[in-house]
Motif scaffolding. Structure first.
Motif, PDB file in Angstrom:
ATOM      1  N   ARG A   1      17.090  -4.925 -21.360  1.00 35.76           N
ATOM      2  CA  ARG A   1      17.169  -3.542 -20.891  1.00 35.76           C
ATOM      3  C   ARG A   1      16.146  -2.632 -21.560  1.00 35.76           C
ATOM      4  O   ARG A   1      15.722  -1.630 -20.967  1.00 35.76           O
ATOM      5  CB  ARG A   1      18.587  -3.002 -21.104  1.00 35.76           C
ATOM      6  CG  ARG A   1      19.080  -3.008 -22.556  1.00 35.76           C
ATOM      7  CD  ARG A   1      20.575  -2.753 -22.636  1.00 35.76           C
ATOM      8  NE  ARG A   1      21.101  -2.769 -23.998  1.00 35.76           N
ATOM      9  CZ  ARG A   1      21.516  -3.882 -24.610  1.00 35.76           C
ATOM     10  NH1 ARG A   1      21.429  -5.054 -23.998  1.00 35.76           N
ATOM     11  NH2 ARG A   1      22.002  -3.823 -25.849  1.00 35.76           N
ATOM     12  N   ARG A   2      15.728  -2.945 -22.780  1.00 33.47           N
ATOM     13  CA  ARG A   2      14.750  -2.102 -23.473  1.00 33.47           C
ATOM     14  C   ARG A   2      13.323  -2.610 -23.296  1.00 33.47           C
ATOM     15  O   ARG A   2      12.383  -1.819 -23.295  1.00 33.47           O
ATOM     16  CB  ARG A   2      15.090  -2.021 -24.962  1.00 33.47           C
ATOM     17  CG  ARG A   2      16.431  -1.356 -25.226  1.00 33.47           C
ATOM     18  CD  ARG A   2      16.679  -1.084 -26.685  1.00 33.47           C
ATOM     19  NE  ARG A   2      18.044  -0.587 -26.885  1.00 33.47           N
ATOM     20  CZ  ARG A   2      18.936  -1.134 -27.692  1.00 33.47           C
ATOM     21  NH1 ARG A   2      18.607  -2.195 -28.411  1.00 33.47           N
ATOM     22  NH2 ARG A   2      20.142  -0.626 -27.796  1.00 33.47           N
ATOM     23  N   LEU A   3      13.150  -3.914 -23.158  1.00 35.08           N
ATOM     24  CA  LEU A   3      11.804  -4.481 -23.049  1.00 35.08           C
ATOM     25  C   LEU A   3      11.238  -4.362 -21.638  1.00 35.08           C
ATOM     26  O   LEU A   3      10.057  -4.047 -21.454  1.00 35.08           O
ATOM     27  CB  LEU A   3      11.834  -5.955 -23.474  1.00 35.08           C
ATOM     28  CG  LEU A   3      10.499  -6.694 -23.482  1.00 35.08           C
ATOM     29  CD1 LEU A   3       9.545  -6.066 -24.497  1.00 35.08           C
ATOM     30  CD2 LEU A   3      10.702  -8.170 -23.810  1.00 35.08           C
TER      31      LEU A   3
ATOM     32  N   ILE B   1       6.845 -15.143 -30.981  1.00 35.97           N
ATOM     33  CA  ILE B   1       7.255 -13.884 -31.602  1.00 35.97           C
ATOM     34  C   ILE B   1       8.548 -14.137 -32.373  1.00 35.97           C
ATOM     35  O   ILE B   1       9.479 -14.736 -31.841  1.00 35.97           O
ATOM     36  CB  ILE B   1       7.467 -12.795 -30.527  1.00 35.97           C
ATOM     37  CG1 ILE B   1       6.160 -12.544 -29.751  1.00 35.97           C
ATOM     38  CG2 ILE B   1       7.986 -11.505 -31.155  1.00 35.97           C
ATOM     39  CD1 ILE B   1       6.330 -11.665 -28.528  1.00 35.97           C
ATOM     40  N   TRP B   2       8.590 -13.684 -33.644  1.00 34.27           N
ATOM     41  CA  TRP B   2       9.761 -14.012 -34.469  1.00 34.27           C
ATOM     42  C   TRP B   2      10.127 -12.847 -35.383  1.00 34.27           C
ATOM     43  O   TRP B   2       9.272 -12.260 -36.044  1.00 34.27           O
ATOM     44  CB  TRP B   2       9.462 -15.233 -35.338  1.00 34.27           C
ATOM     45  CG  TRP B   2      10.656 -16.144 -35.515  1.00 34.27           C
ATOM     46  CD1 TRP B   2      11.672 -16.000 -36.422  1.00 34.27           C
ATOM     47  CD2 TRP B   2      10.960 -17.320 -34.758  1.00 34.27           C
ATOM     48  NE1 TRP B   2      12.593 -17.014 -36.286  1.00 34.27           N
ATOM     49  CE2 TRP B   2      12.183 -17.849 -35.262  1.00 34.27           C
ATOM     50  CE3 TRP B   2      10.339 -17.981 -33.718  1.00 34.27           C
ATOM     51  CZ2 TRP B   2      12.772 -19.002 -34.768  1.00 34.27           C
ATOM     52  CZ3 TRP B   2      10.919 -19.134 -33.206  1.00 34.27           C
ATOM     53  CH2 TRP B   2      12.115 -19.637 -33.728  1.00 34.27           C
ATOM     54  N   GLY B   3      11.409 -12.516 -35.420  1.00 33.43           N
ATOM     55  CA  GLY B   3      11.894 -11.506 -36.357  1.00 33.43           C
ATOM     56  C   GLY B   3      11.881 -12.043 -37.777  1.00 33.43           C
ATOM     57  O   GLY B   3      12.377 -13.145 -38.035  1.00 33.43           O
ATOM     58  N   GLU B   4      11.334 -11.280 -38.694  1.00 33.90           N
ATOM     59  CA  GLU B   4      11.211 -11.741 -40.081  1.00 33.90           C
ATOM     60  C   GLU B   4      12.558 -11.951 -40.755  1.00 33.90           C
ATOM     61  O   GLU B   4      12.642 -12.643 -41.770  1.00 33.90           O
ATOM     62  CB  GLU B   4      10.392 -10.737 -40.904  1.00 33.90           C
ATOM     63  CG  GLU B   4       8.900 -10.789 -40.643  1.00 33.90           C
ATOM     64  CD  GLU B   4       8.120  -9.904 -41.595  1.00 33.90           C
ATOM     65  OE1 GLU B   4       8.735  -9.043 -42.277  1.00 33.90           O
ATOM     66  OE2 GLU B   4       6.889 -10.068 -41.674  1.00 33.90           O
TER      67      GLU B   4
ATOM     68  N   GLN C   1       9.262  -2.008 -28.559  1.00 31.41           N
ATOM     69  CA  GLN C   1       7.869  -1.578 -28.402  1.00 31.41           C
ATOM     70  C   GLN C   1       6.914  -2.558 -29.055  1.00 31.41           C
ATOM     71  O   GLN C   1       5.893  -2.945 -28.451  1.00 31.41           O
ATOM     72  CB  GLN C   1       7.686  -0.182 -29.011  1.00 31.41           C
ATOM     73  CG  GLN C   1       6.308   0.424 -28.785  1.00 31.41           C
ATOM     74  CD  GLN C   1       5.998   0.669 -27.321  1.00 31.41           C
ATOM     75  OE1 GLN C   1       6.812   1.232 -26.592  1.00 31.41           O
ATOM     76  NE2 GLN C   1       4.828   0.226 -26.866  1.00 31.41           N
ATOM     77  N   LEU C   2       7.226  -3.007 -30.272  1.00 32.58           N
ATOM     78  CA  LEU C   2       6.371  -3.989 -30.956  1.00 32.58           C
ATOM     79  C   LEU C   2       6.346  -5.319 -30.202  1.00 32.58           C
ATOM     80  O   LEU C   2       5.306  -5.972 -30.094  1.00 32.58           O
ATOM     81  CB  LEU C   2       6.860  -4.208 -32.390  1.00 32.58           C
ATOM     82  CG  LEU C   2       6.539  -3.119 -33.421  1.00 32.58           C
ATOM     83  CD1 LEU C   2       7.135  -3.498 -34.775  1.00 32.58           C
ATOM     84  CD2 LEU C   2       5.038  -2.918 -33.543  1.00 32.58           C
ATOM     85  N   THR C   3       7.493  -5.730 -29.685  1.00 32.41           N
ATOM     86  CA  THR C   3       7.570  -6.978 -28.919  1.00 32.41           C
ATOM     87  C   THR C   3       6.746  -6.875 -27.645  1.00 32.41           C
ATOM     88  O   THR C   3       6.013  -7.806 -27.280  1.00 32.41           O
ATOM     89  CB  THR C   3       9.039  -7.304 -28.586  1.00 32.41           C
ATOM     90  OG1 THR C   3       9.782  -7.379 -29.799  1.00 32.41           O
ATOM     91  CG2 THR C   3       9.145  -8.620 -27.836  1.00 32.41           C
TER      92      THR C   3
ATOM     93  N   ILE D   1       3.377  -9.080 -26.480  1.00 33.12           N
ATOM     94  CA  ILE D   1       3.265  -9.780 -25.193  1.00 33.12           C
ATOM     95  C   ILE D   1       2.044  -9.284 -24.421  1.00 33.12           C
ATOM     96  O   ILE D   1       1.235 -10.077 -23.917  1.00 33.12           O
ATOM     97  CB  ILE D   1       4.541  -9.588 -24.360  1.00 33.12           C
ATOM     98  CG1 ILE D   1       5.740 -10.260 -25.048  1.00 33.12           C
ATOM     99  CG2 ILE D   1       4.367 -10.137 -22.944  1.00 33.12           C
ATOM    100  CD1 ILE D   1       7.081  -9.920 -24.428  1.00 33.12           C
ATOM    101  N   LEU D   2       1.876  -7.980 -24.353  1.00 31.93           N
ATOM    102  CA  LEU D   2       0.790  -7.395 -23.552  1.00 31.93           C
ATOM    103  C   LEU D   2      -0.583  -7.676 -24.144  1.00 31.93           C
ATOM    104  O   LEU D   2      -1.575  -7.781 -23.405  1.00 31.93           O
ATOM    105  CB  LEU D   2       1.007  -5.891 -23.410  1.00 31.93           C
ATOM    106  CG  LEU D   2       2.253  -5.469 -22.614  1.00 31.93           C
ATOM    107  CD1 LEU D   2       2.484  -3.965 -22.736  1.00 31.93           C
ATOM    108  CD2 LEU D   2       2.094  -5.861 -21.156  1.00 31.93           C
ATOM    109  N   ASN D   3      -0.655  -7.814 -25.456  1.00 32.35           N
ATOM    110  CA  ASN D   3      -1.937  -8.082 -26.100  1.00 32.35           C
ATOM    111  C   ASN D   3      -2.373  -9.528 -25.961  1.00 32.35           C
ATOM    112  O   ASN D   3      -3.467  -9.885 -26.372  1.00 32.35           O
ATOM    113  CB  ASN D   3      -1.890  -7.701 -27.592  1.00 32.35           C
ATOM    114  CG  ASN D   3      -1.812  -6.207 -27.775  1.00 32.35           C
ATOM    115  OD1 ASN D   3      -2.190  -5.439 -26.892  1.00 32.35           O
ATOM    116  ND2 ASN D   3      -1.314  -5.776 -28.927  1.00 32.35           N
TER     117      ASN D   3
END
Length: 289
Positions: free
Chosen positions: A65-67, A240-243, A281-283, A287-289
């Protein structure tokens, strides 16, 4: 809506309300059944290579829902509920196995999208995305794995899933206190485990045959390890991984990076198991980069 309207009306976050009100359904014909499978999805945006978002275990497309709103500003973005999960109909004649999930996803892609996608999978959805990409490489342009499953041996609990233990297990997972504790452990910042988040994580429990679908998937063995097959994954892959992932830990992030030939690893700081919810936003930028 396939869930109780009263329950959906209790949502408070704008992103939650927006995605609930955007859910659509398509009857997908597959070789799995003579009956079509009514499949739930959300699609927003119109430009560039389509992005397809795949949710995790006992979850739904609501976890994006946020991404999804961020990505859809730049790409046509889809979120689809997998076979046996979310708000997709659980036909009584189906086995909800990893193999059938993959087949259903392929025919859903073929009917709704039918062009190469950027495939994004989170947690169990990462294992689904790996399996799909290995089987249907022509359907995938790039791959994104978010705190992904797919390196561990399948759990042995399936052999013990017989009555009444199977229904006791799903009753345990239905318990709101249990679900709240799981939600809190998924975040670094526990304030994200809000009442709205709890409701989003539980709306699909109101769907017909939710417990039967979960039992069927668990009995099938779920997803195992793709360790030996990852060398064959030639697609450009972003990990992509949460620290601060307390669900799967952090060791598998480096393992995926080492095993997937054309891959890069992006760590999300001060973030748990669900970067797409906690650091959307960071995720999205990763992805977009």
């Amino acid at each position: 809506m396939v869930f109780l309207p009263f329950e959906a009306q209790r949502l408070t976050e704008k992103t939650s309300l927006d995605i609930v009100n955007s859910i659509q359904f398509e009857d997908i014909q597959t070789p799995l059944s003579s009956q079509s499978i009514t499949t739930s999805y959300v699609c927003k945006g119109e430009e560039n290579t389509p992005i397809l978002l795949i949710h995790g275990f006992d979850s739904s497309l609501l976890e994006y829902r946020r991404l999804l709103p961020i990505l859809s500003q730049h790409h046509q973005t889809w979120a689809i509920d997998l076979l046996g999960f979310g708000f997709t109909k659980r036909n009584s004649d189906l086995l909800f196995s990893a193999e059938n999930i993959k087949t259903h996803l392929y025919y859903t892609w073929k009917i709704l999208i039918e062009q190469p996608i950027i495939l994004v999978g989170a947690s169990m959805g990462g294992a689904t995305a790996i399996d799909f990409t290995l089987t249907y490489p022509e359907a995938v342009k790039k791959l994104v794995l978010i705190d992904s499953a797919g390196l561990a041996a399948p759990p042995k609990i399936g052999k013990f899933m017989f009555p009444p233990l199977d229904y006791l297990s799903t009753a345990f997972l239905r318990n709101l206190t249990v679900r709240q504790k799981i939600s809190e452990s998924a975040y670094y910042d526990k304030s994200f485990a809000s009442k709205d988040a709890q409701l989003c994580a539980a709306l699909h429990l109101n769907c017909e045959r939710w417990s039967q679908g979960l039992i069927s998937f668990t009995k099938s063995g779920g997803y195992g390890s793709f360790k030996q097959e990852l060398v064959n994954l030639q697609h450009e892959t972003t990990i992509i991984w949460g620290e601060n992932d307390k669900i799967l830990g952090t060791k598998d992030a480096d393992k995926f990076k080492a095993l997937i030939p054309n891959s890069k690893l992006i760590w999300i700081p001060k973030c748990g198991h669900v970067p797409h919810l906690e650091k959307a936003q960071l995720t999205a930028e990763a992805i977009l980069n």
